[in-house]
Design a protein around this motif. Structure first.
Motif, PDB file in Angstrom:
ATOM      1  N   CYS A  16      -4.472  51.651  80.646  1.00 48.04           N
ATOM      2  CA  CYS A  16      -3.413  51.511  81.644  1.00 48.04           C
ATOM      3  C   CYS A  16      -2.643  52.818  81.780  1.00 48.04           C
ATOM      4  N   LYS A  17      -2.177  53.083  83.001  1.00 42.40           N
ATOM      5  CA  LYS A  17      -1.379  54.271  83.288  1.00 42.40           C
ATOM      6  C   LYS A  17      -0.081  53.813  83.948  1.00 42.40           C
ATOM      7  N   THR A  18       1.026  54.406  83.568  1.00 40.13           N
ATOM      8  CA  THR A  18       2.329  54.084  84.133  1.00 40.13           C
ATOM      9  C   THR A  18       2.759  55.204  85.073  1.00 40.13           C
ATOM     10  N   VAL A  19       3.133  54.816  86.320  1.00 37.11           N
ATOM     11  CA  VAL A  19       3.553  55.772  87.347  1.00 37.11           C
ATOM     12  C   VAL A  19       4.961  55.388  87.782  1.00 37.11           C
ATOM     13  N   ARG A  20       5.834  56.357  87.926  1.00 36.40           N
ATOM     14  CA  ARG A  20       7.225  56.106  88.300  1.00 36.40           C
ATOM     15  C   ARG A  20       7.537  56.805  89.622  1.00 36.40           C
ATOM     16  N   TYR A  21       8.244  56.091  90.506  1.00 36.92           N
ATOM     17  CA  TYR A  21       8.669  56.621  91.793  1.00 36.92           C
ATOM     18  C   TYR A  21      10.141  56.278  92.001  1.00 36.92           C
ATOM     19  N   ARG A  22      10.751  56.994  92.911  1.00 31.82           N
ATOM     20  CA  ARG A  22      12.134  56.719  93.292  1.00 31.82           C
ATOM     21  C   ARG A  22      12.233  56.667  94.812  1.00 31.82           C
ATOM     22  N   THR A  23      13.097  55.772  95.290  1.00 34.20           N
ATOM     23  CA  THR A  23      13.338  55.686  96.729  1.00 34.20           C
ATOM     24  C   THR A  23      14.708  55.071  96.938  1.00 34.20           C
ATOM     25  N   ASP A  24      15.302  55.389  98.081  1.00 33.78           N
ATOM     26  CA  ASP A  24      16.606  54.847  98.420  1.00 33.78           C
ATOM     27  C   ASP A  24      16.451  53.469  99.044  1.00 33.78           C
ATOM     28  N   GLU A  25      17.452  52.620  98.824  1.00 32.00           N
ATOM     29  CA  GLU A  25      17.425  51.295  99.443  1.00 32.00           C
ATOM     30  C   GLU A  25      17.601  51.404 100.960  1.00 32.00           C
ATOM     31  N   GLU A  26      17.325  50.262 101.628  1.00 30.95           N
ATOM     32  CA  GLU A  26      17.475  50.127 103.077  1.00 30.95           C
ATOM     33  C   GLU A  26      16.579  51.077 103.846  1.00 30.95           C
ATOM     34  N   GLY A  27      15.457  51.497 103.218  1.00 30.82           N
ATOM     35  CA  GLY A  27      14.503  52.338 103.925  1.00 30.82           C
ATOM     36  C   GLY A  27      13.795  51.567 105.030  1.00 30.82           C
ATOM     37  N   VAL A  28      13.336  52.280 106.053  1.00 27.75           N
ATOM     38  CA  VAL A  28      12.639  51.646 107.171  1.00 27.75           C
ATOM     39  C   VAL A  28      11.306  51.091 106.662  1.00 27.75           C
ATOM     40  N   PRO A  29      10.942  49.834 107.028  1.00 27.85           N
ATOM     41  CA  PRO A  29       9.631  49.319 106.626  1.00 27.85           C
ATOM     42  C   PRO A  29       8.514  50.256 107.075  1.00 27.85           C
ATOM     43  N   GLY A  30       7.607  50.513 106.127  1.00 26.83           N
ATOM     44  CA  GLY A  30       6.516  51.438 106.408  1.00 26.83           C
ATOM     45  C   GLY A  30       6.746  52.821 105.841  1.00 26.83           C
ATOM     46  N   THR A  31       7.965  53.077 105.326  1.00 26.17           N
ATOM     47  CA  THR A  31       8.246  54.388 104.740  1.00 26.17           C
ATOM     48  C   THR A  31       7.368  54.595 103.496  1.00 26.17           C
TER      49      THR A  31
END
Length: 873
Positions: A16-31
């Motif tokens: 298994c591999k663990t990947v981490r991402y960050r994003t802001d809330e209320e992003g447009v669907p499809g971002t």
């Protein structure tokens, strides 16, 4: 060396591999958030595929593109407040399985949803009311209601402001649970006599960019002086409480002293307005003694710290108060057993508690993901998992408390079609808690079984006159295959019944095999219907089988009796009886018939009026009316009785008529002459009876001869030149609705059951076996728009609508056009005078419709006589 290298590659792909991402809330669907293919060591996007694990229940939050594992925001969007509430960090964790060259690799994704300043601060109430004594010293703090901001961190409430004034200021504080609140601080002494109240505007601002704010109005009422306020020994107290403490446990005994005497020195305790409703439900404060006790069970895993503001206030005229802060900290105990969640590969044919794997799967193939969680903290929340019961599967650690179920050997469905696995999760607490979960792994199969019906032949009986859409029966076929291979659908095999597709008679539910009637069946037309139903599975290729269903119609008692002699007028007949008639003499005979067969056609005659039973009686079987009394003293009297004719059907149908017995001076010469015409027939008495009979018979014979010659000439001409045209016309004219009994016909029969016209005897008009054409005309005659016969009758009745029906023919009538009738294979005509014999008497109200209340052609017996007469004619 090659074997070691291949084993190393398989191990690398299955880990298994663990990947981490960050994003802001209320992003447009499809971002787009990121691409998993870029995070893996294998760089062959065209050969890889990615699938989201089933354990991630809300797939509308994040979408995963199959070919390269691109992560994007789903249709529901990401709302940090809805997902994580007031948690300082919001991490959305889910698992994705990548497939490369028939090898599966588990990728654990942790997506941090960062907060944005999308919520403004707001107060629970737009208006706040506070009270302060005029003797309060500068620096006195008045707690305000806690403002709420769903955002966290710097985007939450940071500061408070109050409208400019010289007496009050505002000071912000941070609570033990991290929330920001404010106190109203008295800046200088108050004088109630100069100004009894103050109105201030309170503003709460957050630290976002741009900043958001919320306002509330504070009304401060100045109270009269009370010299001393209650005081607590400590302004803040911390209490530790184990989460398994029973309700009723004592937390603290608060004591606030007030040196005043009387009511000014009596102290009562209460929670301040800042204590939330949840804390008020869990803790109880005695208002007199100040004892703080546990009211309900608490849960460390739900909330670890409670802050309770206790307000002590004296009972003086101008009460003064003091506040003590009680912080209750819960300590964890090992009171939660581990929870096991087992998820199969998303998109695979799996259900809750069951996983499917192909019998052709290679060794070490991924089957399901096992996740173990424990709500406790520390060692109490650490979990170990193990797998028991079979050697064909093993448990491999994926990450932290998650494991993979993989195959360890080749599978053979014919030998073992199903495996029952036992997963055990145990925490490290003292004493430890253990959870056991059963999980089933089924080996998928090929489509090698055709559906099989429960019976090769179904036989069912359906009563006639059924409503369209009535349920007939259900055929059931079973398929031992699994999934789509065992899903059976039903269909009706097309065939012809009486020139019409069988799909116009019945329908079959493709999912359940239920058979429904599409029309009303008539036993006299169709006695049995043979259906062939085919069942097909959903495999590839599809397999099917069929069965035969025989639907037999059952006759119903749907025709009421009809009185054919004597002639009724508006449901009434008048019979003359001589006053010299001796007792037990036959004075009249009632004749009736019923279109049904068997017991439904067995008739019973009876009188309803019991008052006349001593004078007249009727034979229940033959309808003969006998005189039982003496009429010598009743000359000119009129006796009225109600006659009923009832069949023996279930339920029985009956016809009712009124019989008026008129006592006369002389007796008629025969039984047939006893019945007298009613008032509307009295005008014909002036005619010579023998002359009328001779004229009627001569005219009828002449018209019958003309009709026979005309019909023979027309048929010969059509037969020679228009055979093909007649066949086409036949198809156009035949209406499959002749199999159904119309509701208009039934309504007209019962609505006019008394108004029956007499015809010549049945034996002279009918043959032993009525032709199909006669049956067809009988079943379709209720619709005046589709039958030429009744169109001709309307024309005849329209001409005589203003005249009453007379027993003698009229010699001043204009010649009427011929009437067309259906003779089984073509339309033929008869003379208007012949058709006039079958027209009813008009009511005289200008209404000559088929269902006129004064018409006497609505009876079923009249219809059958009319059709039989025209057929033999």
């Amino acid at each position: 060396t090659l074997r070691l290298l291949a084993a190393a590659c398989l191990l690398a792909l299955s880990c298994c591999k663990t990947v981490r991402y960050r994003t802001d809330e209320e992003g447009v669907p499809g971002t787009v958030i990121g691409t998993l293919a870029d995070e893996l060591p294998v760089k062959a996007p065209g050969e890889m595929s990615f699938r989201l694990m089933r354990q991630f229940s809300n797939s509308s939050l994040v979408r995963v593109r199959e070919d390269d594992g691109q992560l994007s925001i789903g249709e529901a969007g990401l709302d940090r407040e809805r997902l994580c509430g007031q948690a300082p960090q919001c991490v959305l964790a889910f698992d994705v399985v990548s497939c490369w060259r028939e090898r599966y690799r588990l990728v654990h994704v942790e997506l941090e949803v960062r907060d944005i300043n999308d919520n403004a601060p707001h107060f629970p109430h737009a208006q706040m009311a506070l009270e302060v004594s005029e003797s309060a010293a500068p620096g006195t703090r008045l707690p305000l209601e806690v403002a709420v901001d769903e955002d966290v961190g710097s985007n939450s409430i940071q500061s408070f402001q109050v409208s400019l004034n010289s007496h009050f200021g505002v000071e912000a504080q941070t609570r033990a649970d991290g929330a920001r609140c404010a106190d109203l601080v008295l800046l200088q002494e108050l004088d109630r006599e100069r100004q009894p109240s103050y109105t201030l505007e309170l503003v709460a601002k957050d630290g976002g960019s741009p900043a958001r704010s919320g306002t509330a109005t504070v009304h401060v009422r100045v109270l009269d002086a009370n010299d001393n306020s209650p005081t607590f020994a400590q302004s803040s107290v911390t209490v530790e409480l184990p989460e398994d403490a029973p309700p009723g446990s004592l937390l603290l005994d608060l004591d606030a002293a007030d040196p005043d005497e009387g009511p000014n020195g009596e102290v009562v305790y209460a929670f301040s307005s800042q204590v939330p409703p949840e804390a008020r439900r869990l803790f109880r404060l005695d208002p007199r003694s100040g004892r703080l006790t546990l009211e309900a069970a608490v849960d460390y895993e739900r909330t670890r710290t409670y802050e309770l503001d206790v307000r002590a206030q004296d009972r003086g005229a101008s009460p003064r108060a003091a506040t003590c802060t009680v912080v209750v900290r819960l300590t964890d105990v090992n009171d939660n057993a581990p929870r096991i969640s087992i998820s199969a590969l998303r998109g695979a044919a799996s259900t809750a508690g069951v996983a499917y794997v192909s019998e052709a799967a290679a060794s070490e193939s991924f089957v399901a993901l096992v996740s173990a969680t424990d709500r406790d903290s520390g060692a109490n929340g650490q979990v170990r998992c193990s797998l028991r019961s079979h050697d064909h599967f093993a448990l491999q650690r994926a990450y932290e408390d998650s494991y993979m179920i993989v195959t360890t050997a080749a599978l053979d469905r014919e030998r073992i079609p199903e495996y029952n696995l036992t997963v055990v999760a145990e925490d490290l607490g003292s004493p430890p808690f253990k959870t056991v979960r059963q999980y089933t792994v089924r080996v998928s199969d090929e489509n090698d079984n055709a559906p099989l019906f429960a019976k090769p032949l179904y036989e069912v009986a359906v009563p006639e006159n059924n409503p369209p859409g009535a349920y007939i029966t259900t055929v059931v076929a079973r398929d031992p295959d699994l999934g789509h291979n065992g899903k059976v659908t039903y269909r009706l095999l097309e065939t012809q019944v009486m020139g019409a597709p069988i799909s116009t008679y019945v329908s079959v539910d493709p999912a359940t095999g239920a058979i429904y009637a599409l029309r009303t069946f008539n036993y006299e037309i169709l006695k049995q219907l043979d259906l062939r139903i085919q069942a097909t599975d959903g495999g590839s290729p599809q397999l099917s089988s069929s069965t035969l269903v025989k639907v037999r119609m059952v006759d119903q008692n749907d025709n009421p009796p009809v009185i054919i002699h004597p002639v009724l007028t508006n449901g009434t007949v008048e019979i003359g009886v001589s006053s010299k008639t001796s007792r037990d003499s036959l004075i009249a005979q009632i004749k009736a018939r019923d279109a049904d067969d068997g017991a439904n056609a067995e008739l019973t005659f009876a009188f309803l009026e019991e008052s006349q039973q001593d004078l007249f009686t009727i034979n229940p079987s033959t309808g003969d009316i006998m005189l039982r009394g003496d009429l010598s003293e009743e000359l000119g009297q009129l006796f009225k009785v109600i006659l009923t004719v009832t069949d023996n059907g279930r339920p029985p149908l009956a016809t009712t008529a009124t019989v008026n017995f008129l006592v006369t001076a002389t007796a008629p010469s025969s039984i047939q002459d006893i019945t007298k015409p009613t008032s509307w027939e009295g005008k014909a008495l002036q005619w010579d009876i023998p002359l009328i009979v001779i004229i009627i018979l001569a005219g009828s014979c002449t018209l019958l001869l003309v009709a026979i010659i005309t019909i023979a000439t027309t048929c010969n001409r059509r037969k020679k030149g228009n055979d093909m045209k007649n066949n086409a016309a036949l198809k156009d004219q035949i209406d499959i609705s002749h199999l159904e009994k119309g509701h208009q016909e039934e309504g007209s029969q019962r609505g006019n059951m008394f108004e029956v016209r007499t015809f010549p005897s049945k034996t002279s008009f009918t043959s032993t076996e009525p032709s199909p054409a006669a049956e067809e005309i009988s079943t379709t005659e209720s619709s005046s728009d589709s039958t030429c016969l009744y169109e001709g009758q309307k024309r005849l009745r329209g001409q005589s609508g203003e005249q009453g029906f007379a027993a003698t023919p009229s010699y001043n009538k204009e010649p009427a056009p011929p009437v067309a009738i259906w003779k089984g294979h073509s339309f033929n005509t008869i003379s208007a005078r012949e058709a006039e014999k079958f027209s009813g008497k008009d009511s005289g109200k200008g209404d000559s419709d088929f269902n006129d209340s004064d018409s006497d052609i609505s009876g079923d017996a009249l219809k059958k006589d009319l059709i039989t007469h025209m057929q033999n004619g």
